[in-house]
Design a protein around this motif. Structure first.
Motif, mmCIF file in Angstrom:
data_model
loop_
_atom_site.group_PDB
_atom_site.id
_atom_site.type_symbol
_atom_site.label_atom_id
_atom_site.label_comp_id
_atom_site.label_asym_id
_atom_site.label_seq_id
_atom_site.Cartn_x
_atom_site.Cartn_y
_atom_site.Cartn_z
ATOM 1 N N SER A 1 12.496 -0.419 9.113
ATOM 2 C CA SER A 1 11.533 -0.027 9.273
ATOM 3 C C SER A 1 11.012 1.052 10.258
ATOM 4 N N PHE A 2 9.950 2.068 9.445
ATOM 5 C CA PHE A 2 8.820 2.903 11.020
ATOM 6 C C PHE A 2 7.911 2.892 10.495
ATOM 7 N N LEU A 3 7.190 2.319 11.540
ATOM 8 C CA LEU A 3 5.839 1.671 12.195
ATOM 9 C C LEU A 3 5.507 0.510 10.639
ATOM 10 N N GLY A 4 6.768 -0.413 10.281
ATOM 11 C CA GLY A 4 6.101 -1.826 9.133
ATOM 12 C C GLY A 4 6.600 -0.851 8.211
ATOM 13 N N ILE A 5 6.843 0.663 7.640
ATOM 14 C CA ILE A 5 6.829 0.798 6.597
ATOM 15 C C ILE A 5 8.896 1.341 5.823
ATOM 16 N N ASN A 6 8.622 0.466 5.003
ATOM 17 C CA ASN A 6 10.125 0.812 4.200
ATOM 18 C C ASN A 6 10.379 2.073 3.663
ATOM 19 N N PHE A 55 0.855 -0.693 0.288
ATOM 20 C CA PHE A 55 -0.224 -0.443 -0.079
ATOM 21 C C PHE A 55 0.819 0.852 -0.090
ATOM 22 N N ALA A 56 1.877 1.145 0.903
ATOM 23 C CA ALA A 56 2.505 2.364 0.611
ATOM 24 C C ALA A 56 2.788 3.109 0.037
ATOM 25 N N ILE A 57 4.353 1.803 -0.720
ATOM 26 C CA ILE A 57 4.480 1.747 -1.579
ATOM 27 C C ILE A 57 4.043 2.419 -3.758
ATOM 28 N N THR A 58 2.377 2.030 -3.438
ATOM 29 C CA THR A 58 1.910 2.607 -4.445
ATOM 30 C C THR A 58 1.836 3.871 -4.536
ATOM 31 N N PHE A 59 0.802 4.271 -3.251
ATOM 32 C CA PHE A 59 0.588 5.291 -3.440
ATOM 33 C C PHE A 59 1.656 6.465 -3.265
ATOM 34 N N VAL A 60 2.846 5.966 -2.379
ATOM 35 C CA VAL A 60 4.173 6.665 -2.762
ATOM 36 C C VAL A 60 4.973 6.860 -4.479
ATOM 37 N N GLN A 117 11.661 2.724 0.897
ATOM 38 C CA GLN A 117 10.244 2.902 -0.449
ATOM 39 C C GLN A 117 8.979 3.708 -0.026
ATOM 40 N N GLY A 118 8.163 3.437 0.484
ATOM 41 C CA GLY A 118 7.304 3.892 0.888
ATOM 42 C C GLY A 118 6.956 4.998 2.261
ATOM 43 N N ILE A 119 8.204 4.933 2.661
ATOM 44 C CA ILE A 119 8.407 5.822 3.567
ATOM 45 C C ILE A 119 8.086 7.653 3.239
ATOM 46 N N GLY A 120 8.160 7.718 2.050
ATOM 47 C CA GLY A 120 7.609 9.548 2.017
ATOM 48 C C GLY A 120 6.111 9.430 1.755
ATOM 49 N N LEU A 121 5.228 8.467 1.874
ATOM 50 C CA LEU A 121 4.057 8.062 2.775
ATOM 51 C C LEU A 121 4.061 8.480 3.769
ATOM 52 N N ILE A 122 4.549 8.936 4.652
ATOM 53 C CA ILE A 122 4.879 9.447 5.972
ATOM 54 C C ILE A 122 5.283 10.863 5.737
ATOM 55 N N GLY A 123 6.312 10.827 4.964
ATOM 56 C CA GLY A 123 6.866 12.094 4.647
ATOM 57 C C GLY A 123 5.932 13.594 4.382
ATOM 58 N N MET A 124 4.947 13.205 3.183
ATOM 59 C CA MET A 124 3.943 13.256 2.713
ATOM 60 C C MET A 124 2.934 14.419 3.943
ATOM 61 N N ILE A 125 2.268 13.096 4.685
ATOM 62 C CA ILE A 125 1.234 13.529 5.643
ATOM 63 C C ILE A 125 1.802 14.452 6.505
ATOM 64 N N LEU A 126 3.310 14.375 6.788
ATOM 65 C CA LEU A 126 3.954 15.277 7.600
ATOM 66 C C LEU A 126 3.505 16.449 6.869
ATOM 67 N N ASN A 127 4.565 16.766 5.900
ATOM 68 C CA ASN A 127 3.753 17.651 5.410
ATOM 69 C C ASN A 127 2.474 18.652 5.508
ATOM 70 N N PHE A 128 1.857 17.657 5.003
ATOM 71 C CA PHE A 128 0.382 18.333 4.759
ATOM 72 C C PHE A 128 -0.386 18.950 6.404
ATOM 73 N N ILE A 129 0.313 17.968 7.362
ATOM 74 C CA ILE A 129 -0.432 18.575 8.913
ATOM 75 C C ILE A 129 0.602 19.802 8.911
ATOM 76 N N VAL A 130 1.981 19.738 8.155
ATOM 77 C CA VAL A 130 2.741 21.170 9.005
ATOM 78 C C VAL A 130 2.499 22.540 8.391
ATOM 79 N N THR A 131 2.415 22.225 6.506
ATOM 80 C CA THR A 131 1.669 23.273 6.201
ATOM 81 C C THR A 131 0.897 24.174 7.161
ATOM 82 N N TYR A 132 -0.992 23.044 7.036
ATOM 83 C CA TYR A 132 -1.632 23.164 7.553
ATOM 84 C C TYR A 132 -1.823 24.172 8.944
ATOM 85 N N LEU A 133 -1.118 23.831 10.096
ATOM 86 C CA LEU A 133 -0.640 24.297 11.143
ATOM 87 C C LEU A 133 -0.181 25.728 10.730
#
Lengths: 100, 578
Positions: free
Chosen positions: B519-524, B254-259, B526-542
């Motif tokens: 891995s981070f929270l079970g994500i390797n 899931f994470a890699i496909t999404f990224v 290749q897929g870690i950009g998913l977490i990076g993207m979510i952080l980006n959205f949250i930080v930009t909003y706040l």
């Protein structure tokens, strides 16, 4: 441009476009993630022309759906442009920087 | 003619075509140089996007990866097509309305800050340079296998390796059309390159599918091959080919496909292609043509993956490993063993199918498939030319992004905004030439670390560009403080995570052999950009919500890009007051 009164105003145009965009994204998510990944193991029990369905969705079906989504967007948004009177004049090239 | 003769013929024929196009499409203005005068027809742009996008990785490596990963290889098939849905409905039409020349242009104007523009330019250059290294390796692989015999005497005479000659010839071709024609030259060469690569990719698949099942459509033929393949896998004690999550966990798939999807939509060299069409409407339609042209290759790839795996396992089942070394039926084993990409030294009597597969380099599957299926030499040569077309077309698109980021965004907008048109064009040409030489050097002297980073360019693009671009269009309130904080957070988080998880691969010679963590929270990685993207959205909003809204003219710009036609002043002030 505005030789006839548009059927919908610009605010409605944008709201409609956002609603449709959201629907397309939901379909995109269901196809690419729910059917092709989360439920793949379960759907593999279904035989689809010799291929387990979950596997077929992940390697073929999802791609066909993605193409269809972009097609639907291009047609529907083109029609919406006309209804709101926001389409470009003919084939005129909008110059770079024309937006600001 | 032999394979060598046919390959030489196809390579010379296609390269001459590219040079012919270069001479025909010379440009004299910066608008021509950066966005092909915004006059590229819709369907042609779709083909150019296809060639721009489908790199050595798509053409040479992907089917091989799928062949070895089975179901889990779907991450590439879906990841690299599904991204076009996001691009087509969230970005392309709006960025086309914005106009201008580059992605940093949009970031700089939308976030009213040269600081943001420079960050975007650096990110664009970083992503593009890591990406280009992979293309040059692809050129090298094709040359050393298919034209090695021809180039060998020349290489020996000069005292260099065959790969070096291959990279230099490739660079010379790209330099000719990119320096002369800029985006216009690149666009029309990419149209030709798309045709070459898609024909080269599908002909072997059609021929093999037809001979195995009687159906000339590979997508249909694979339906008949799969049950046989799954049966063969079981017989040889392997997992089912169609069974999910044998190599990757469900979460990682899931994470890699999404990224990969989000990263695709955030890659500057793809986005900029939509600046080259005439209108917003044609941006939408060329996104459609792009995904259609890409889908042709991407739905054939899993068939190629399956056919070659079946042929290899069937030979193994019939002949055994030692039999494959000698039998004329599997002569491809010897030709590829000579390049070092099959380690036949490890083969032994009674070895398992898994052990045999692990000695075969995944990158050779597509290039070797016509030989594995015993197709005629002209097909084998054509596939080689197709691989070169895929690598060169992507390399040239990346070169243009690097050149425009430096010459337009950094030089033209910040260092010397008063430069004349002539001067800017000269600087653009100069920088693209230097960038091509830099890319060539990366191909000749590959850095282990760069090769490792290529695979992660998507994660970096997903965690940096995508959120800023999408929020810039759909959220008027988003401001410069939020966007800059978001990019910096997303990019640095993703980059540091990748280093922690993968640096040991490049640093093995310094005694660092274990990753800090897997891995981070079970994500390797290749897929870690998913977490990076979510952080980006949250930080930009706040950050946006705790700082002042953007100036009125920026909000007007956002209003303006949402509609295809140019809005009048009255309409803008009406929108602002409501």
């Amino acid at each position: 441009m505005a030789d006839s009164t548009p059927e919908i105003d610009r605010e409605t145009y944008w709201r409609t476009l956002m609603r449709r965009t959201l629907i397309l994204l939901v379909v995109w998510f269901i196809t690419g993630f729910v059917l092709s990944i989360f439920l793949a193991e379960t759907l593999n029990a279904i035989n689809f022309g010799g291929i387990p369905f979950g596997f077929w969705m992940a390697q073929q079906g999802s791609i066909f759906v993605f193409v269809s989504l972009v097609l639907i967007y291009a047609i529907a948004t083109g029609q919406l442009d006309k209804q709101a009177g926001v389409e470009e004049d003919g084939d005129a090239t909008s110059a770079p920087g024309a937006a600001h | 003619m032999s394979i060598l003769g046919w390959t030489t013929f196809w390579v010379i024929a296609t390269f001459s075509l590219y040079i012919g196009i270069a001479i025909w499409s010379r440009v004299t203005s910066t608008k021509g140089f950066y966005v092909a005068g915004q006059g590229v027809p819709t369907v042609a742009n779709g083909m150019a996007v296809g060639a721009d996008w489908m790199s050595a990785a798509s053409f040479i490596s992907m089917a091989g990866l799928v062949s070895f990963m089975g179901f889990d290889g779907s991450v590439y098939l879906m990841g690299w097509t599904g991204g076009y849905v996001l691009l087509a409905i969230l970005l392309a039409p709006f960025l086309r309305k914005f106009g201008e020349y580059t992605v940093p242009d949009f970031v700089g104007k939308r976030y009213y800050s040269n600081y943001a523009r420079v960050i975007a330019a650096i990110a664009a250059i970083f992503v593009s340079f890591t990406y280009v290294a992979g293309q040059m390796r692809g050129v090298g692989v094709v040359f050393s296998r298919f034209l090695g015999e021809l180039v060998e005497p020349l290489a020996a005479g000069l005292g260099v390796e065959v790969i070096t000659i291959g990279v230099i010839i490739g660079m010379a071709i790209v330099a000719t059309y990119a320096v002369l024609g800029g985006m216009k030259g690149i666009t029309y060469t990419q149209v030709a390159q798309y045709c070459v690569l898609i024909v080269a990719y599908t002909i072997p698949a059609v021929a093999i599918g037809y001979s195995m099942t009687g159906s000339p459509i590979p997508q249909v033929a694979m339906g008949e091959v799969l049950p046989a393949l799954d049966g063969l896998q079981q017989e040889l004690g392997l997992d089912m080919y169609s069974g999910p999550f044998a190599n990757l966990s469900m979460l990682n798939v899931f994470a890699i496909t999404f990224v990969l999807m989000v990263g695709t939509a955030g890659l500057p060299h793809v986005i900029v292609r939509f600046y080259t069409v005439k209108t917003v409407k044609s941006a939408r339609w060329s996104a459609l043509w792009a995904i259609v042209f890409i889908a042709i290759l991407y739905t054939v790839a899993p068939a190629v993956a399956m056919f070659s795996r079946y042929e290899i396992l069937q030979s193994f089942s019939d002949l055994g490993a030692m039999g494959m070394l000698e039998s004329p039926r599997t002569s491809w084993v010897q030709t590829w063993a000579a390049t070092g990409l099959i380690e036949t030294g490890q083969w032994s009597e009674g070895m398992s199918a898994n052990a045999l597969l692990s000695t075969i380099d995944r990158d050779i599957i597509v290039l070797a498939t016509p030989e594995i299926a015993n197709l005629s030499p002209w097909v084998v040569g054509l596939v080689a030319a197709g691989g070169l077309a895929a690598a060169l077309s992507t390399a040239s698109g990346l070169m243009l992004v690097i050149s425009s980021s430096l010459a337009h965004d950094v030089y033209g907008e910040i260092i010397n905004p008063d430069a004349s048109e002539q001067k800017r064009l000269k600087v653009g040409r100069g920088i693209i030439f230097v960038a091509i030489i830099g890319a060539g050097l990366l191909g000749i002297y590959p850095l282990g670390f760069v090769a490792e980073v290529v695979a992660f360019a998507f994660g970096l693009a997903a965690a940096s560009f995508f959120p800023v671009l999408v929020l810039g269009i759909f959220w008027k309130r988003c401001n410069k403080e939020g966007a800059i904080a978001g990019i910096v957070t997303g990019l640095s988080f993703t980059f540091i995570m990748i280093i922690l998880m993968r640096a040991h691969v490049a640093l093995a010679e310094f005694g660092i052999t274990e990753p800090v963590f897997d891995s981070f929270l079970g994500i390797n990685a290749q897929g870690i950009g998913l977490i990076g993207m979510i952080l980006n959205f949250i930080v930009t909003y706040l950050v946006t919500m705790s700082t002042p809204p953007p100036p009125q003219e920026v909000q007007d710009l956002v209003e303006q890009i949402r509609y295809p036609r140019t809005l009048t002043k009255d309409e803008l002030s009406e929108a602002a007051s409501s």
